[in-house]
Design a protein around this motif. Structure first.
Motif, short mmCIF file in Angstrom:
data_model
loop_
_atom_site.label_atom_id
_atom_site.label_comp_id
_atom_site.label_asym_id
_atom_site.label_seq_id
_atom_site.Cartn_x
_atom_site.Cartn_y
_atom_site.Cartn_z
N ALA A 147 0.87 -1.17 0.00
CA ALA A 147 0.00 0.00 0.00
C ALA A 147 0.91 1.23 0.00
N SER A 148 0.55 2.25 0.73
CA SER A 148 1.31 3.50 0.78
C SER A 148 0.67 4.37 1.85
N MET A 149 1.41 5.34 2.35
CA MET A 149 0.78 6.31 3.24
C MET A 149 -0.30 7.09 2.49
N ALA A 150 -0.23 7.08 1.16
CA ALA A 150 -1.29 7.68 0.34
C ALA A 150 -2.61 6.92 0.53
N GLY A 151 -2.54 5.73 1.08
CA GLY A 151 -3.75 4.97 1.36
C GLY A 151 -4.54 5.49 2.54
N PHE A 152 -3.99 6.50 3.23
CA PHE A 152 -4.69 7.11 4.37
C PHE A 152 -4.93 8.60 4.17
N LEU A 153 -4.23 9.20 3.22
CA LEU A 153 -4.22 10.66 3.10
C LEU A 153 -4.70 11.11 1.72
N PRO A 154 -5.85 11.75 1.62
CA PRO A 154 -6.31 12.27 0.33
C PRO A 154 -5.29 13.24 -0.25
N ASP A 155 -5.11 13.21 -1.57
CA ASP A 155 -4.13 14.07 -2.23
C ASP A 155 -4.65 14.45 -3.61
N PRO A 156 -4.96 15.72 -3.83
CA PRO A 156 -5.50 16.14 -5.13
C PRO A 156 -4.51 15.97 -6.27
N ASN A 157 -3.21 15.81 -5.93
CA ASN A 157 -2.20 15.64 -6.97
C ASN A 157 -2.21 14.23 -7.56
N MET A 158 -2.75 13.27 -6.83
CA MET A 158 -2.74 11.88 -7.31
C MET A 158 -3.96 11.13 -6.78
N PRO A 159 -5.15 11.55 -7.15
CA PRO A 159 -6.37 10.97 -6.57
C PRO A 159 -6.60 9.51 -6.94
N VAL A 160 -6.20 9.11 -8.14
CA VAL A 160 -6.41 7.72 -8.55
C VAL A 160 -5.45 6.80 -7.81
N TYR A 161 -4.21 7.23 -7.66
CA TYR A 161 -3.23 6.47 -6.88
C TYR A 161 -3.72 6.32 -5.45
N VAL A 162 -4.22 7.40 -4.88
CA VAL A 162 -4.78 7.35 -3.52
C VAL A 162 -5.93 6.35 -3.45
N ALA A 163 -6.82 6.38 -4.45
CA ALA A 163 -7.96 5.46 -4.46
C ALA A 163 -7.48 4.01 -4.49
N ALA A 164 -6.47 3.75 -5.32
CA ALA A 164 -5.95 2.39 -5.42
C ALA A 164 -5.34 1.93 -4.09
N LYS A 165 -4.54 2.80 -3.48
CA LYS A 165 -3.86 2.42 -2.25
C LYS A 165 -4.82 2.33 -1.07
N MET A 166 -5.86 3.18 -1.04
CA MET A 166 -6.90 3.02 -0.02
C MET A 166 -7.60 1.68 -0.20
N GLY A 167 -7.79 1.29 -1.46
CA GLY A 167 -8.38 -0.02 -1.74
C GLY A 167 -7.51 -1.15 -1.22
N VAL A 168 -6.20 -1.03 -1.40
CA VAL A 168 -5.28 -2.06 -0.91
C VAL A 168 -5.35 -2.16 0.61
N VAL A 169 -5.39 -1.01 1.28
CA VAL A 169 -5.48 -1.00 2.75
C VAL A 169 -6.75 -1.69 3.22
N GLY A 170 -7.89 -1.30 2.64
CA GLY A 170 -9.17 -1.88 3.05
C GLY A 170 -9.26 -3.36 2.73
N PHE A 171 -8.79 -3.74 1.56
CA PHE A 171 -8.80 -5.14 1.14
C PHE A 171 -7.94 -5.99 2.08
N THR A 172 -6.75 -5.51 2.37
CA THR A 172 -5.82 -6.27 3.21
C THR A 172 -6.33 -6.41 4.63
N ARG A 173 -6.86 -5.32 5.18
CA ARG A 173 -7.35 -5.38 6.56
C ARG A 173 -8.58 -6.29 6.67
N SER A 174 -9.32 -6.41 5.58
CA SER A 174 -10.51 -7.28 5.59
C SER A 174 -10.14 -8.75 5.62
#
Length: 272
Positions: A147-174
């Motif tokens: 994942a990435s720390m971007a998986g916890f922190l919204p960032d207008p510079n890379m919103p799709v990357y953030v969405a992907a990494k938030m997905g990885v965080v949620g998927f993994t924790r599940s």
């Protein structure tokens, strides 16, 4: 901290040709594992594996070209790894890319490829791992999703990357203790801030990110330490190991979602 030993284990690593993938491959082999690595860049991937073979012996590592955005290709190469070494004990879904243009400026950009590589390939790689690990003898293993720390922190510079990494965080924790209890497979994640991999160096050239990258970067070696924590600490399942300049390596605290749900249900019942 528990003690899952990597000695004698077989590891499958995507994105082995550079960055975290190449460094982790060397670390695992140095501790007695064997590695099957894949990468879309044939020259880089083969170079990494050849260097490992020269140092540790020809049977220490193997390589195949793979485009993880093509899920059928990822499955093909994963099966080749099982055929080559007979089993897979550790799967590291490491391959990743960043956004190459601003989504607000170019909504078509490469957003689908970011999702294909950074999220969907992680899900597919985990699925392949679970199906293999529960049937091999002895069963079980470890999956580490990047994942990435971007998986916890919204960032207008890379919103799709953030969405992907938030997905990885949620998927993994599940995929936590239930998967471990039922299939003897621990699924963990690592979430680094910037490190001076190719992606980190690219981010450092971005005027909007340069100051943040300089202030928050961590050594690649520290990130590899976190990978090893996620693999070797057998008290972790469904956990995210974070790597930041401020705190070094720490594990994202878990919230008791069951307790929260029970409290919410009790409040709703009290209102009736």
């Amino acid at each position: 901290m528990g003690g899952y030993t990597v000695t004698g284990k077989i590891a499958f690593i995507t994105g082995v040709g550079a960055g975290f993938g190449s460094e982790l491959a060397v670390r695992l082999v140095a501790k007695g594992a064997r590695v099957f690595g894949c990468d879309i860049n044939a020259a880089n991937g083969q170079r990494v594996v050849d260097a490992i073979a020269a140092r540790f012996g020809p049977d220490a590592a193997a390589f195949a070209v793979c485009d993880v955005s093509d899920l059928a290709d990822l499955e093909r190469v994963f099966k080749a790894a099982v055929a080559r070494f007979g089993r897979v004990d550790i799967v590291v879904n490491n391959a990743g890319i960043g956004e190459t243009s601003r989504f607000s400026d170019d909504p078509d950009s490469n957003w689908k490829l970011v999702m294909d590589i950074d999220l969907y390939a992680v899900i597919k790689g985990t699925h392949l791992a679970l199906n293999q690990m529960r049937t091999q003898n002895p069963p079980g293993g470890v999956v580490v999703n990047v994942a990435s720390m971007a998986g916890f922190l919204p960032d207008p510079n890379m919103p799709v990357y953030v969405a992907a990494k938030m997905g990885v965080v949620g998927f993994t924790r599940s995929l936590g203790w239930k998967i471990f209890k039922n299939q003897n497979v621990r699924v963990n994640g690592v979430a680094p801030t910037f490190a001076m991999t190719n992606m980190g160096k690219l981010a450092a050239q971005d005027p909007d990110l340069k100051k943040y990258v300089q202030a928050s970067s961590v050594p690649v070696s520290l990130v590899i330490d976190a990978f090893m924590r996620a693999i070797e600490d057998d008290t972790l399942a469904g956990d995210i190991v974070r790597i930041t300049a401020e705190k070094g390596i720490d594990v994202l605290p878990k919230k008791d979602l069951t307790t929260v749900a029970d409290k919410n249900a009790a409040k709703a019942k009290a209102k009736i």
